[in-house]
Every structure is written in C-alpha cells, then in structure tokens.
Design an enzyme around this catalytic site. Structure first.
Site, PDB file in Angstrom:
ATOM      1  N   GLU A 318       2.557 -36.461  81.598  1.00  0.00           N
ATOM      2  CA  GLU A 318       2.327 -35.040  81.852  1.00  0.00           C
ATOM      3  C   GLU A 318       3.628 -34.290  82.127  1.00  0.00           C
ATOM      4  O   GLU A 318       3.723 -33.483  83.053  1.00  0.00           O
ATOM      5  CB  GLU A 318       1.359 -34.856  83.023  1.00  0.00           C
ATOM      6  CG  GLU A 318      -0.004 -35.464  82.741  1.00  0.00           C
ATOM      7  CD  GLU A 318      -1.060 -35.102  83.777  1.00  0.00           C
ATOM      8  OE1 GLU A 318      -2.184 -34.845  83.374  1.00  0.00           O
ATOM      9  OE2 GLU A 318      -0.745 -35.082  84.978  1.00  0.00           O
ATOM     10  N   ASP A 391      -9.430 -40.267  83.766  1.00  0.00           N
ATOM     11  CA  ASP A 391      -8.844 -39.472  84.843  1.00  0.00           C
ATOM     12  C   ASP A 391      -9.853 -39.116  85.934  1.00  0.00           C
ATOM     13  O   ASP A 391     -10.234 -37.956  86.037  1.00  0.00           O
ATOM     14  CB  ASP A 391      -8.237 -38.193  84.252  1.00  0.00           C
ATOM     15  CG  ASP A 391      -7.344 -37.483  85.254  1.00  0.00           C
ATOM     16  OD1 ASP A 391      -7.035 -38.083  86.291  1.00  0.00           O
ATOM     17  OD2 ASP A 391      -6.962 -36.336  84.993  1.00  0.00           O
ATOM     18  N   GLU A 419     -11.347 -33.492  92.621  1.00  0.00           N
ATOM     19  CA  GLU A 419     -10.909 -32.649  91.504  1.00  0.00           C
ATOM     20  C   GLU A 419     -12.013 -32.448  90.464  1.00  0.00           C
ATOM     21  O   GLU A 419     -12.199 -31.356  89.950  1.00  0.00           O
ATOM     22  CB  GLU A 419      -9.679 -33.296  90.853  1.00  0.00           C
ATOM     23  CG  GLU A 419      -9.234 -32.620  89.577  1.00  0.00           C
ATOM     24  CD  GLU A 419      -8.030 -33.303  88.927  1.00  0.00           C
ATOM     25  OE1 GLU A 419      -7.490 -34.269  89.497  1.00  0.00           O
ATOM     26  OE2 GLU A 419      -7.619 -32.850  87.840  1.00  0.00           O
TER      27      GLU A 419
END
Ligand code: GCW
Length: 737
Positions: A318, A391, A419
């Site tokens: 990332e 993820d 998240e």
C-alpha cells in the site's frame, strides 16, 4: 505465654472491630453519595462491592497483605479490595493472622522466598495462585518469577472475586502460551488513528514527555489485567519523525511508565528513514551506509529505552517503502533490522500483508512473496500474518501462509478495531471470530495443525511466538468507542494468553466484570454476544461474499462501486455477480488460490460439495439457481441470510431492552442507542446490497421476504464523505479501497 496469647488475641479483636467500623463507614459513605456515573472508563476493572454471602467469604481471605510494597500488584490489590470488599486491607511485614495474601517473587518478597516454591515452569510472565498455610495461618499465595507474573496473578485473583469463584482450595498455575501478546496501534503522530473509531489517539505526543496522563497508567493496568505485554505505539503506515530524538524522548517516557506493568514498547520504523532523516541517497538494506545509519539509530533508541521491544514493519505494501524498492527481498529487509536489534534482544515483526502491485487474485500475493522465503529469516524475526488472506473481513477462510512456512515463527494479526464490522456502533463480539481462526486445522502436518498450535510455536518448536491485535483504543472516555467493544480488547488479550480458551467463557467473565453476575442478565446477554458476529456476517457478507463495503472508509454497503482505478480494488472484482451467477472461482478453473492450502484443505475447498457454505462464494462462482443444502436456490438463500442478519439485530435490541434493571442508566442508554443505529444500518446493508444483486440476478424475492424499501439508485446516491477512521485518505499518495 498465656498472657502473650491473650494480648495477641485482644489486639486482633481491636483490629477486627476497627476494620469493621472502617468498612461500615466506607459502605455508608458510598451509599450516601450519588452513584458513580458508569461511563465505561473503568473497563472490566470496576471493583464494585461484592454482595453477601460472597462478601463474607472473600473478606475472610483478604485481611492482610504481605508483599514488596511499592509494586503494581500491591497497589492493584489494595485498590480492588477497597472497592470489592469495602475494606482497607492491612499491610503486614509477615503473616500474623488468617486471611493473609502473600505475593511477590522470591527476590522481592522474603515471605515468598521462605516458601521455597517451584516456580520453574511459570517462565517470566506466569503465576502461581494457591491457598496454603503459612506460619500456621491460612493464606493465599501469589507468586511469580518476575513482577509481571505476580501482577498477572493478582489480576487473576481479583477476577475470581469479580466473577464470584470460590477460593477455597485454590491451586492454579498459569503461563502464557504465546510470548508476545501485542497491541498494534495504528496511531499517527498528528493524533488521528487509521481505522480508529474511539476518538483521537490516546498518545498525546504534544504534551509528552512532560505530562503523563493518568490514562497511560490505566491503559497499562488494563493491558496487564489480560496479559498484554507489548504495545506498538505508532501506525504501520509509518512516519520517520517517530525516530527523531524529540519523539524518542516521548516514547521513553511512556516506556518507563509501562515497565511497571510488564508492557514493552515497540515502534514502526519507516524504511526510508535513512534518506528522510539521515540524508542518505538510498535505503537499500544491503548498503553499508544504510546499515550504519540504522545501527546508530538503534543504539540511540536503546540509550533512551534500555528494554525497547523492537520494530513492527509494513514494507512494500500500500505504498509503503521497503526492500523491494532496491531489488531486495523481505528477508533482506527484516534481517538487516534483526541483526542490529539482536545484541539488545530486540525483535523484528515483519508483516506479510503485502498489497498493491500484484496482478491477479489479490488473496494470493502474500503466500507467493513469503512462502519461498521460509528459512531465510534470522532468529529474532517473526512474520506477522493477518487471519485471512484478504483484509479483516467479517469472515474469511484462514490465511494459507499458516502451515506453509514451517521454518519461520508466524505471528497472527487480528483486527480488534472494527474497520469492516460496523465501526463502534455495531455490537459484534469478536471472540468467536478469533476462536474460529485459532481452532482452524490447517492440516499442514496432519490433524492437529491448528493455527493456535502454529502461532504458539508448539507445532514446529519455535522459540518465539506472537499474536497481535490492531487496537481499538482511543481517547474516548470509554476507551473503545462503545462498551461492548471493550469485550473485543478483552477477548484478544485472553486468547493471546491462551488461544485454547473458549470465546463463550471469555464473554461470560467479561460480562460479569463489566455489568453483573446476575444469571437473569448473563444468560440472554451472553447469547446475544455469541450470535452477534454471525449476525453481522449475515447482513454484510454472507455465504463467503466479501469486501462489499463502500470505498475508502468502508462504512456501509457499496457492492456496486467502481471508484478505484484498479479493478482489483473494487467490490465487483470480489463478488463477480453477473447474469450467470455470483462468486469468485478460486479453484483450478479460476485463480487456483486453493492450491496454496495443504492438500486435504485444498481438496475440501475445491469441491463445491465439501466447501463449507460459509465460504461458498469465496471459492466458487455458482449459478443463481444453484441448490444449497437447504434445498433453496442460491439467490433465495442470499436474500434469507441478509434478512436473517437484520432479524438477529432486532432480537439483540429486544434482548437488551429487557436489561434495564441490571445496568446503570448511562451504559444502558448508550448500548440501546447504538443497537438502534445497528438495526438501521443492518437494514441499509440488506436492502442496498439486495437491490444491487437483484438488478443482476433478475430473480424475484422469495415469498415472505420484503423487497428493499428504496431503489438501487437511492442507495447508490448515499455518500458519507467524512466517515471516521480514514485520515489523510484524499491526501495519501496511494489510494486503495
Ligand atoms: O485493512 C487495511 C486498512 C489500511 C491498513 C492496512 C494494513 C494500516 O484498510 O488502513 O493500513 O490494511 O493492514 O496495513
């Protein structure tokens, strides 16, 4: 002689009656005061008064305290007894009455030393809790080899009282099965938190090192109470400024405070710090100048923090820099740090979450990059692997790297912050998710090759072991953004100590300490917690569907979104809904990600008939009319799962509404309000996602299942520009989903 005994008895009587008076005063004064607002700050360490008959039983065993004096265990016991038993426990130099609590290490306490206990098997962090007779008196022993172990033992004893366990005949030895039980804070130096939903960072960098908030101590107490012994203070998306002297001083101040609680600090070094701070031209890990720069930096860190834990590194993922930028491997990068940290017994935790440049099925990238490096990492390196290959989704199959790198100690990384699970307002107990992962049998070395046995080092005989949780702690008064999210911090710590514990038992003890021991409360609320994660899977991503969240912040549904520049970063890439069906073919006819699992597991996931339905669309692309085990079509089952999720949340609301008598108004109201939000959002998830899938499946809703309230266009138009947890999103050079 007789006279001597009489005067001893008389003195004891006076002491007892004084204690009685003191206890009454405490009880009366607390009754006269307005009830303390329960805002969640105290977490599971509330120490509210124990009621009869337990009160009498526990008072019998906690009359006097014999131990070192200025240590964390002693202060915690004193504080807790004052709350639980409404007595100021007497400090004594030696045991002189029944009801002594004798604690310490053989070094810190002469009384413990004189007992000549065999503490060998307890290691550094373990403890022994035992009822015994000392000098003819009944006593409870809390012993360990180090202060940290004694502190864990003290918390274990206090837990037993908080959850009303008998102490008669107590004999418990416990040592953690995992060496590093680590909280990873994704906290930025500007006070924001990546994926944080509990306010700003608790690290008030601007006021450090001069001002040490009480919060830091209470944070360390909470960590110690569940056995957490390592904290990574900074975000893995790292900032070089962390390594400047000004910040090292701030970090040192925290480290000094945390030391008392057995908590070591770690930080995240930015791989290009030698360029950014040192003015070098390169950050190549094999370049002697780069190594020298890191050598000097690491020496400097240890001058500030002699027991510094080490580095957690996200590299070449990332947009983060890393060794691959210099055509070196992850092992080259990790080993450079490892060699420099080794003289100080420091550790490198190198993340396997690599994501960005890879073409093809994203879930295969970590395995492809890391499995070939097995055996190349130096002894003080752990490779940290997320629970699943994508993820932190509501449900993923286990990461195929577990079992695939036998020569490398692997750490498990889970997310505590939610998240992808509704942020702070959705009640989702994660103990069951963690347990599902830990109990999964990879069959890498035949039956019994569970993730728990891999990460605790026992399967391959590794010396080092770790489990990390991405922290959900922030500056909110209740720490985690909601009361029930505290349970996830708690469950993480307990499972990192012992991954074989049951999520149900953990939830039960958390509920007792946080709310009430009343079975009329416990039975329904425990059931609510235990079903909560499955409910979220149902209303977000059932049947192996994944990554259907809105882009960037991941708040709410976005199955239709194609905002990111690469197909791989968009939900349609994952669900592949089309006229012919839905799901991602990861068998040989598709991306062949199944081949990354051990033979038996690969076989199970390849055959659609043996693939657990909870992973169905993760591994298979199937026609809308495909029949599931229930006999219903895939389309109908999708509708049923989404609906079931909403109904489950309605049930959770109803359950909670019954608990008013058992919970203080402040916490009751907060939970009620959050459950109402959760129900609305579950409905939004269901309706929006089904409206979208129906536009592709072109199938009617099964009878009795309401169609979405609004049109797909309406759902697509919903935009939440400032959803939390996504600081710097637009400014970031790398844009992922
Ligand atoms: O879950 C994803 C998050 C990123 C995070 C990344 C990681 C810290 O969306 O915000 O970055 O994983 O684990 O590195």
């Amino acid at each position: 002689m007789q006279q001597c005994q009489d005067s001893h008895r008389a003195a004891r009587r006076t002491r007892l009656s004084l204690r009685y008076v003191f206890a009454c005063v405490l009880l009366l004064s607390s009754a006269a005061l307005p009830t303390h607002a329960e805002d969640g700050y105290e977490l599971w360490l509330r120490y509210r008064p124990v009621d009869s008959p337990w009160l009498e039983r526990y008072r019998e065993v906690a009359r006097e305290l014999i131990g070192p004096g200025s240590d964390a265990a002693g202060s915690e016991l004193e504080r807790a007894f004052k709350g639980l038993l409404a007595v100021e426990v007497r400090r004594a130099a030696a045991v002189d009455e029944d009801g002594a609590i004798v604690y310490g290490t053989p070094e810190s306490s002469a009384a413990i030393a004189s007992l000549k206990l065999d503490l060998h098997a307890l290691g550094h962090d373990g403890f022994l809790l035992r009822q015994a007779r000392v000098k003819g008196h009944s006593a409870i022993i809390i012993a360990g080899n180090a202060d940290a172990g004694v502190l864990h033992g003290a918390f274990a004893l206090l837990k037993m009282m908080q959850i009303r366990r008998p102490l008669e005949g107590l004999n418990l030895a416990s040592r953690p099965r995992i060496e590093l039980r680590m909280l990873d804070h994704w906290d930025n130096l500007d006070g924001t938190i990546e994926r944080g939903y509990a306010g700003a960072s608790i690290w008030d960098w601007q006021k450090l090192p001069g001002y040490l908030s009480q919060r830091y101590t209470d944070y360390a107490r909470a960590c110690a109470s569940i056995g957490i012994n390592a904290t990574v203070l900074t975000n893995v998306n790292a900032d070089s400024v962390t390594l400047t002297p000004a910040y090292l001083k701030k970090i040192a101040a925290l480290a000094q405070l945390f030391r008392r609680y057995g908590l070591k600090v770690y930080v995240t070094p930015r791989f290009t710090a030698p360029i950014e701070l040192g003015g070098l031209k390169s950050a190549d890990p094999l370049d002697p100048d780069v190594k020298r720069w890191w050598h000097d930096k690491i020496e400097e860190i240890y001058r500030y923090i002699p027991d510094f834990g080490g580095f957690l590194v996200k590299a070449n993922s990332e947009g983060q820099p890393g060794p691959q930028d210099y055509h070196r491997t992850h092992a080259d990068g990790a080993n450079m740090f490892a060699d420099l940290l080794a003289p100080h017994s420091g550790m490198v935790i190198w993340r396997a979450f690599v994501y960005g440049s890879h073409e093809g099925d994203r879930v295969k990238q970590a395995y492809e990059e890391f499995a070939p490096l097995d055996g190349q990492f130096h002894d003080n390196v752990l490779v940290q692997v997320k629970n699943g290959p994508l993820d932190f989704q509501p449900r993923e199959p286990v990461h195929p790297l577990f079992g695939a790198m036998p020569k490398t100690p692997l750490a498990l990384e889970v997310q505590i912050t939610k998240e992808y699970l509704g942020f702070a307002t959705h009640l989702v107990y994660l103990g069951t998710l963690y347990q599902e992962v830990l109990h999964f049998d990879t069959q890498a070395r035949g039956a019994g090759s569970t993730v728990a046995n891999i990460i605790d080092g026992s399967l391959e005989g590794h010396v080092h072991s770790a489990m990390a949780g991405v922290s959900n702690v922030g500056a909110d008064r209740n720490w985690t953004g909601s009361i029930f999210d505290q349970a996830n911090w708690y469950a993480f710590g307990r499972l990192a100590w012992d991954p074989t514990l049951s999520a149900r038992d953990i939830a039960d003890e958390w509920l007792r300490m946080t709310f009430s021991n009343d079975p009329r409360f416990l039975t329904p609320v425990l059931a609510m917690m235990m079903g909560s994660r499955e409910a979220a899977v149902d209303y977000m991503t059932p049947l192996g569907l994944t990554h259907l969240m809105a882009a960037g912040h991941h708040y709410g549904p976005g199955a239709w979104q194609e905002l990111a520049s690469r197909a791989q970063w968009n939900p349609p890439y994952y669900h592949r809904a089309a006229a012919d069906g839905i799901g991602f073919d990861r068998t040989q006819s598709g991306s062949d990600a199944v081949a990354q699992y051990s033979k038996p597991i690969a076989g199970e996931f390849t055959d659609v008939a043996s693939t657990p339905e909870s992973y169905l669309l993760w591994f298979h692309h199937l026609p809308w009319d495909y029949r599931l085990k229930s006999g219903d079509s895939l389309w109908d089952e999708i509708v049923m799962h989404y609906t079931r999720g909403v109904v489950a949340v309605q049930g959770m609301r109803a359950t909670w509404a019954e608990q008013r008598d058992f919970v203080d108004a402040e916490r009751f109201d907060e939970v009620s309000a959050f459950l109402a939000i959760q129900e609305q959002e579950a409905q939004w998830w269901r309706d929006a996602t089904l409206a979208y899938f129906q536009s592709i499946s072109k199938r009617p809703f099964p009878r009795g299942y309401a169609p979405p309230a609004q049109s797909l266009k309406d759902y697509e138009a919903i935009n939440v520009p400032y959803a939390p947890g996504n600081p710097g999103w637009t400014a970031a050079p790398f844009k992922h989903q």
